[in-house]
Scaffold this active site. Structure first.
Site, PDB file in Angstrom:
ATOM      1  N   THR A  40       0.110   0.611   2.054  1.00  0.00           N
ATOM      2  CA  THR A  40       1.445   0.689   2.434  1.00  0.00           C
ATOM      3  C   THR A  40       2.192  -0.244   3.235  1.00  0.00           C
ATOM      4  O   THR A  40       3.155  -0.804   3.174  1.00  0.00           O
ATOM      5  CB  THR A  40       1.942   2.493   3.243  1.00  0.00           C
ATOM      6  OG1 THR A  40       1.236   3.254   2.148  1.00  0.00           O
ATOM      7  CG2 THR A  40       3.195   2.603   3.172  1.00  0.00           C
ATOM      8  N   HIS A  43       2.708  -3.242   1.325  1.00  0.00           N
ATOM      9  CA  HIS A  43       3.922  -3.015   0.295  1.00  0.00           C
ATOM     10  C   HIS A  43       5.352  -3.257   1.647  1.00  0.00           C
ATOM     11  O   HIS A  43       6.098  -4.137   0.918  1.00  0.00           O
ATOM     12  CB  HIS A  43       4.386  -1.641  -0.185  1.00  0.00           C
ATOM     13  CG  HIS A  43       3.368  -1.254  -1.171  1.00  0.00           C
ATOM     14  ND1 HIS A  43       3.126  -1.991  -2.267  1.00  0.00           N
ATOM     15  CD2 HIS A  43       2.609  -0.049  -1.186  1.00  0.00           C
ATOM     16  CE1 HIS A  43       2.174  -1.251  -3.143  1.00  0.00           C
ATOM     17  NE2 HIS A  43       1.831  -0.365  -2.315  1.00  0.00           N
TER      18      HIS A  43
END
Ligand SMILES: [Zn+2]
Ligand SMILES: [Zn+2]
Length: 342
Positions: A40, A43
């Site tokens: 995450t 990202h």
């Protein structure tokens, strides 16, 4: 305090100074000791569609961490200054149906640390007390910071009964390797790890995986058929989130087997349900996060058993200010866990 924040909708991050955060009555202020980079965070660093569609800037990101409690909100009774804690990323509302029935990790109004609210790539962080796990004294901060992803591996395998079973895990990133280690510890007949980078396959083998397959070099379905003498695997764990892998992965599953889906696919997926699931009577499980706190108890007991040493899964360590070296390495998808010492 020094902090790594995301304040621009472009690739990168900003190492900067922030004022010390104020805590609410149900929070802890913690001194972060170790924080790991998660998919995450990559990202967010890259600022791809996944991040742009979820995140409001500026954001202090980072959510896999362990820390020392330095201040306690006035309504918190179960923690004190000096406690060593690891963070659970899923922040539950505490009131909804899921929260009331032991499913806080899929709370209807769930927030995610370091995504919907400030996280922990910083010297200090605000941790809702409901998300704090007291670390056993024998577990280091560094290992504590990886209990969150380790817990996903534990949770994934807990959907199945790996003892005496042929297990295949697609993806040898940290969570994949944790899942493979848990399957081994649980008595699997053998564990097969699949990935596309040599470094990760080598790490999987080092951590005890029996057979590793490089999907770039071999036809995995054919290879698994040979290994299992045409029987197929009993348990498939999918961690890659790669659409093409899913159909291949389910081809390896025997009739009546279990498939655990953990990897996040970008967008809808075409899956041959008739042949892969219905005719096979496959048991399909979706897994996200960790059951609070069942998974954490199990994860901690596994670490304390002395039967598994997860420390080599951490392959790189950086100071927070060297984030511009750490993130490109994380993007290469060829490492184990990368941890910031803070
Ligand atoms: Zn994470
Ligand atoms: Zn809830």
């Amino acid at each position: 305090m020094k902090a790594l924040i995301k304040d621009n909708p472009t690739k990168g991050a900003n190492f900067t100074d922030l004022t010390l955060p104020k805590i609410g009555e149900n929070d802890l202020l913690v001194r972060v000791q170790a924080a790991a980079i998660c998919g995450t965070d990559i990202h967010i660093y890259q600022w791809n569609e996944y991040a742009a569609s979820r995140i409001k800037l500026p954001l202090l990101f980072g959510h896999e961490y362990a820390a020392e409690v330095v201040e306690v909100g006035r309504s918190v009774t179960n923690f004190k200054k000096g406690d060593r804690v690891a963070a659970e990323t899923h922040v539950p509302c505490g009131h909804c149906y899921q929260c009331a029935t032991g499913l806080q990790h899929i709370c209807k109004d769930m927030k995610i640390l370091g995504v919907h609210m400030d996280g922990a790539f910083a010297e200090y962080a605000v941790l809702p007390a409901v998300c704090a796990w007291k670390l056993d004294p024998s577990i280091s901060y560094e290992i504590g910071a990886t209990m969150e992803p380790f817990g996903i591996g534990v949770h994934a395998m807990s959907k199945t009964k790996p003892a005496g079973k042929k297990v295949i895990v697609f993806g040898c990133g940290p969570i994949g390797i944790y899942a493979q280690m848990v399957a081994k510890l649980s008595g699997a007949e053998y564990v097969i790890g699949v990935d596309v980078t040599k470094e990760r396959l080598d790490l999987a083998r080092k951590m005890g995986t029996d057979i590793v397959l490089n999907a770039k070099e071999v036809n995995v379905a054919e290879e698994v058929s040979k290994i299992t003498k045409g029987f197929g695997t009993d348990i498939v764990v999918e961690l890659t989130g790669n659409k093409a892998v899913l159909n291949d992965a389910t081809k390896t599953l025997r009739r009546g087997g279990d498939i655990v889906l953990v990897g996040l696919f970008s967008g809808p997926v075409e899956w041959d349900l008739v042949n892969n699931v219905i005719y096979k009577e496959a048991n399909v499980y979706g897994v996200t996060g960790r059951i609070m706190w069942d998974t954490w108890w199990t994860a901690q007991s596994m670490l304390l058993s002395g039967k598994m040493d997860v420390s080599p899964v951490i392959t790189h360590r950086f100071n927070l200010q060297d984030y511009d070296k750490a993130f490109p390495l994380a993007e290469s998808a060829s490492t184990g866990k990368i941890v910031f010492k803070i």
